[in-house]
Each structure stands twice: as structure tokens, then as C-alpha cells.
Write a protein that holds these residues in place. Structure first.
Motif, PDB file in Angstrom:
ATOM      1  N   SER A   1       3.494   5.957  -3.019  1.00  0.00           N
ATOM      2  CA  SER A   1       4.746   6.593  -3.432  1.00  0.00           C
ATOM      3  C   SER A   1       4.974   6.522  -4.936  1.00  0.00           C
ATOM      4  O   SER A   1       5.520   7.448  -5.535  1.00  0.00           O
ATOM      5  CB  SER A   1       5.935   5.940  -2.720  1.00  0.00           C
TER       6      SER A   1
ATOM      7  N   LEU B   1       3.679   7.527   9.281  1.00  0.00           N
ATOM      8  CA  LEU B   1       5.015   7.030   8.961  1.00  0.00           C
ATOM      9  C   LEU B   1       6.075   7.775   9.765  1.00  0.00           C
ATOM     10  O   LEU B   1       7.029   7.174  10.269  1.00  0.00           O
ATOM     11  CB  LEU B   1       5.283   7.183   7.463  1.00  0.00           C
TER      12      LEU B   1
ATOM     13  N   TYR C   1       0.830  -1.217   0.000  1.00  0.00           N
ATOM     14  CA  TYR C   1       0.000   0.000   0.000  1.00  0.00           C
ATOM     15  C   TYR C   1       0.862   1.264   0.000  1.00  0.00           C
ATOM     16  O   TYR C   1       0.658   2.176  -0.801  1.00  0.00           O
ATOM     17  CB  TYR C   1      -0.926  -0.015   1.218  1.00  0.00           C
ATOM     18  N   ARG C   2       1.834   1.303   0.877  1.00  0.00           N
ATOM     19  CA  ARG C   2       2.713   2.480   0.945  1.00  0.00           C
ATOM     20  C   ARG C   2       3.430   2.695  -0.391  1.00  0.00           C
ATOM     21  O   ARG C   2       3.569   3.825  -0.867  1.00  0.00           O
ATOM     22  CB  ARG C   2       3.719   2.307   2.072  1.00  0.00           C
ATOM     23  N   GLN C   3       3.870   1.595  -0.998  1.00  0.00           N
ATOM     24  CA  GLN C   3       4.561   1.699  -2.283  1.00  0.00           C
ATOM     25  C   GLN C   3       3.617   2.226  -3.364  1.00  0.00           C
ATOM     26  O   GLN C   3       4.023   3.016  -4.222  1.00  0.00           O
ATOM     27  CB  GLN C   3       5.124   0.334  -2.690  1.00  0.00           C
TER      28      GLN C   3
ATOM     29  N   HIS D   1      -1.324   9.514   6.375  1.00  0.00           N
ATOM     30  CA  HIS D   1      -0.363   8.435   6.132  1.00  0.00           C
ATOM     31  C   HIS D   1       1.061   8.923   6.404  1.00  0.00           C
ATOM     32  O   HIS D   1       1.861   8.245   7.070  1.00  0.00           O
ATOM     33  CB  HIS D   1      -0.515   7.974   4.677  1.00  0.00           C
TER      34      HIS D   1
ATOM     35  N   VAL E   1       6.163   9.647   0.752  1.00  0.00           N
ATOM     36  CA  VAL E   1       4.848  10.149   1.130  1.00  0.00           C
ATOM     37  C   VAL E   1       4.946  11.488   1.845  1.00  0.00           C
ATOM     38  O   VAL E   1       4.126  12.386   1.628  1.00  0.00           O
ATOM     39  CB  VAL E   1       4.105   9.118   2.017  1.00  0.00           C
TER      40      VAL E   1
ATOM     41  N   ASN F   1      -4.920   8.989   2.551  1.00  0.00           N
ATOM     42  CA  ASN F   1      -3.872   8.228   1.869  1.00  0.00           C
ATOM     43  C   ASN F   1      -2.530   8.949   1.808  1.00  0.00           C
ATOM     44  O   ASN F   1      -1.506   8.291   1.605  1.00  0.00           O
ATOM     45  CB  ASN F   1      -4.322   7.882   0.442  1.00  0.00           C
TER      46      ASN F   1
END
Length: 455
Positions: free
Chosen positions: A149, A206, A144-146, A202, A178, A198
């Protein structure tokens, strides 16, 4: 068989190349997931929908691999920092649709890298057959994070701030961070629920968990399958809602302001078609393609046409047109010829340079010579060397000082280019090419020069 220098990061397998073939090793560690990919019907579903590059089993064996498969060669490999807005958006939507389909077959994407997508036969296709793993109830989507980004964050920056933010991929090989996205988005984006969740929240999460002051282990709550589908649906809706800003640029609207009347423009096209029909190149490169008007002429007679331009608006319009017309052999991309994409990544080998990837049978430069030589102070000899590094045959449209476009360039600077003329241009190129044919374009002071390889 040579190992592809960009495939070393995944322990599941690597990519190898021979003169004509492209092979992938499947290592034993990935065996259960690969078997699940086939047995679940996911592979067939994705291939049938044209979303995933298919493979065939091959007797070729790679040492240490559990299995070796062969895939079709992508004629031209491009990278996210060379894509226009709609190319990145289409690649984003493809990635989410694949995640959606994977979940339906009890699998999940283990990564969401933009480098897993290439453009093939006029549309994006997923190329990494080792990106799927078996879904276990409650497991989070670790990619999800990728995804944020690599896709959603850059798209938001391009849409709300500046379309050139996509070029930042050169600096951030694993996607634009992000927190960087959050800091550079306008304040109004905090009012968008999808961007708030998002990106902004987010980024805050992080920052909190990556701080050295927080040594406690992060507890990840189980995420039910239904919630996984809801997440993908939400990301699809949010990504589809990101619109390309309505921009016009000098080059994005180039054909509205040229020195051609309709007859001379037609004549230019006829000259180019005659040359290309005679040569029939497997691969051509239309340097400074703008909207791809002449790339489409080359595409009638070439296997594929690389269609680069410096202007991201022009490149985006070119891509949208190829998509609309279902043109399978034209590859638009953003490229500054004075600063082309270098080799980057680990040891500067992971992502080859544009000049290396652009090698072809025919290089064309139509009405760019004055921008390179007068606009950027490049000697004619340098331009000739660049063309030769790309292709053994070249088409050049020479634009002399009498032309209105050159006069415009010289109106704001001193003329320090005494050798910029047709004879010196021929001389510079004939250092690399053995023969030159000249085709004056009637109704203009311009000339098409066709140089062929030294034998």
C-alpha cells in the motif's frame, strides 16, 4: 519538552522535541526488542551502512519511559505525497534492504510505513528505531500488506498510469489501498507475475477475508525463514524493475524554452549568489524551483535549501540530479503553492502543513509571480503575505507584462490585471518587508527584488 503530534500511534514509544533536540521514549513493552536490536548487531550494521538514523543515550528522562534516547534532527520533514517517483522508489528499496538485514539478525520489521523514511544528507534514511521486533520462526511478515500500500502499489500506478497518483497519499494516510491499486492498473499488468501476485490476487484475498459474510477465523500458515528471504528478494527485484515513465512536461523541460540568453541567465545567477552569500541563511526555500538550477546556487551559502515545484517530472529530475551529484543539503518536493500541503491526519495535527514546515530565513520566487498572479488570479498582496509567512527575507523575480512568458499567458485570456506592475509589486511586499533592493537583469525586462525584514 513537547510531544511530536505524529508519533502517538505506536505503544513502543513516542517522539519529543525541545528547541534543539529530538528525543524518543522507549517504553517497557518494547524493552526486549530494543535490547535485541542492540545485542544482535542489527543496529550497528544498519547505522554503519547509513540506512538507520543513529541515537545516543541521554540523561534526559521522559516520564513513564523505560529509556530515553536522543537522535539527530532531520532539517526538513517531507511526506510521501510530496515525493517524486525516484524518491518513493529509493524509500521503497531502503525499507526492503532493512527488512533483509533484520532477518539476517533474527529480527523483522513490524511495519513498513513510508512515513518511517526521511531524506537526510541527500539520501533516504530510516528514522523509526521502534519498528523492529524479535523474529520467531514461522511468523509471517505482518507489514507485507503495508509495504504494498505504501510503496509497490503507488509506484506501479505512477509508472503505468499517471505519475500524479503519488498525490493520492493525501487522501490515503496509511497508503493507497490494494484494491484501489488493482482496479486502477491497466489490464496488461495481470500478465506480470509479480503484480499479479502482490497486487491483483492480494486484493482479491483481502476482499474475501474482509467480507462480513466470512466469519471464520483465517488460518495463517507458518512461513519459514528461507521463505521470508525469498519474499524480500522477490519484492526487491519487482520494485527495482518498476521504471519511471519517460515523460516531458512544460516545466520538466522549462530551461529549453526561456526568455534568457546565456549572458542574462549568468547575470541572474550572479545577482542571486551575491544576495545569498551576504545573508548566509541557515534555511532557504526556492519556491517554484523547477529543476533546481538556482537551488544549487543558494545551497552554496545556505545550510539547507527546500526546493519545491508543482511539476512532479521536474521534481523527479531535480532529485535524481541531487542524488547523482551527492548534494546533501537540497530537498526537492512536489508542492502546488496555490494549494499547498495542508495539515492532515488526526485532528489535523499529525502531519503539519507545508507552510509550517517551510519556515526559513530566505524565501525565493524566481519567475513564478506571473503564474501566481495572472495564471491563478492571485492579488499581489496575497503573494506577499505568503512569502512573509515563510521567511523574513525574500527574493522575487518580477516578470512584467512586456515579457514573452506573460504575453503567452495573456494571449488566451482577458487582461484583468491593471495593477500587475513593478510599482504595485513593491508596494504589496513593503507592507511586510522594510527594505527593497532592485537588480535589473541585463538583457531582459525582468527585475530581481530583494526584500529584507521589518526591524
Amino acid at each position: 519538552m513537547n510531544e511530536n503530534p505524529g508519533s502517538f500511534r505506536d505503544p513502543s514509544g513516542r517522539v519529543y522535541e525541545t528547541g534543539d533536540g529530538v528525543f524518543r521514549s522507549i517504553n517497557a513493552v518494547y524493552k526486549p526488542h530494543f535490547e535485541k536490536l542492540l545485542a544482535s548487531g542489527l543496529y550497528k550494521s544498519l547505522v554503519d551502512k547509513g540506512l538507520l538514523l543513529p541515537f545516543t543515550e541521554t540523561p534526559q528522562r521522559i516520564e513513564g519511559a523505560w529509556k530515553t534516547i536522543e537522535v539527530e534532527r532531520i532539517p526538513f520533514i517531507g511526506y510521501p505525497y510530496e515525493w517524486g517517483f525516484h524518491q518513493l522508489k529509493d524509500a521503497s528499496l531502503l525499507t526492503l534492504k532493512i527488512q533483509q538485514e533484520a532477518l539476517r539478525h533474527e529480527m523483522i520489521l513490524k511495519d513498513a510505513s513510508a512515513y518511517n523514511v526521511q531524506f537526510f544528507k541527500g539520501k533516504p534514511i530510516f528514522i523509526d528505531l521502534a519498528s523492529f521486533e524479535t523474529y520467531v520462526e514461522g511468523m509471517p511478515w505482518n507489514a507485507y500488506r503495508q509495504y504494498i500500500s505504501h510503496f509497490m502499489g503507488p509506484l506501479l500506478l505512477m509508472a503505468s498510469k499517471d505519475i500524479r497518483h503519488g498525490l493520492q497519499y493525501r487522501n490515503f494516510l496509511d497508503g493507497i489501498p490494494v484494491d484501489y491499486v488493482s482496479r486502477n492498473l491497466p489490464r496488461r499488468t495481470w500478465l506480470s507475475p509479480s503484480t499479479l501476485i502482490n497486487v491483483h490476487l492480494h486484493a482479491g484475498m483481502l476482499k474475501k477475508h474482509e467480507s462480513t459474510e466470512h466469519e471464520t477465523k483465517v488460518t495463517i500458515r507458518p512461513i519459514p525463514l528461507k521463505s521470508q528471504f525469498n519474499m524480500v528478494d522477490g519484492l526487491l527485484a519487482a520494485t527495482e524493475g518498476i521504471k519511471n515513465p519517460s515523460l516531458s512536461t512544460e516545466w520538466g523541460n522549462y530551461y529549453e524554452h526561456t526568455n534568457y540568453d546565456s549572458e542574462s541567465f549568468r547575470r541572474k545567477g550572479e545577482i542571486l549568489e551575491k544576495i545569498c552569500a551576504s545573508l548566509k541563511p541557515k534555511k532557504a526555500c526556492d519556491l517554484g524551483a523547477n529543476l533546481g538550477e538556482f537551488s544549487r546556487i543558494f545551497a552554496k551559502h545556505a545550510g539547507i535549501v527546500i526546493s519545491p515545484d508543482i511539476d512532479p517530472v521536474a521534481v523527479d529530475k531535480n532529485y535524481v540530479l541531487t542524488r547523482k551529484n551527492k548534494e546533501a543539503n537540497i530537498y526537492p518536493l512536489i508542492q502546488d503553492l496555490c494549494n499547498p500541503s495542508p495539515a492532515i491526519g488526526w485532528m489535523n495535527r499529525e502531519r503539519p502543513s507545508f507552510l509550517e514546515r517551510a519556515r526559513c530565513d530566505l524565501a525565493a520566487g524566481l519567475a513564478i509571480i506571473h503564474h501566481l498572479c495572472i495564471g491563478n488570479n492571485l492579488p499581489l498582496e496575497f503573494v506577499a503575505e505568503m512569502f512573509w509567512s515563510i521567511a523574513p527575507n525574500a527574493i522575487l523575480e518580477f516578470v512584467p507584462k512586456e515579457d514573452g512568458q506573460v504575453k503567452r499567458l495573456l494571449s488566451v485570456r482577458e487582461d484583468i490585471f491593471p495593477q500587475y506592475d513593478l510599482d504595485h509589486c513593491r508596494t504589496a511586499f513593503e507592507k511586510y518587508y522594510s527594505r527593497c533592493e532592485s537588480y535589473p537583469i541585463e538583457g531582459t525586462c525582468r527585475t530581481i527584488l530583494y526584500f529584507t525584514e521589518r526591524r
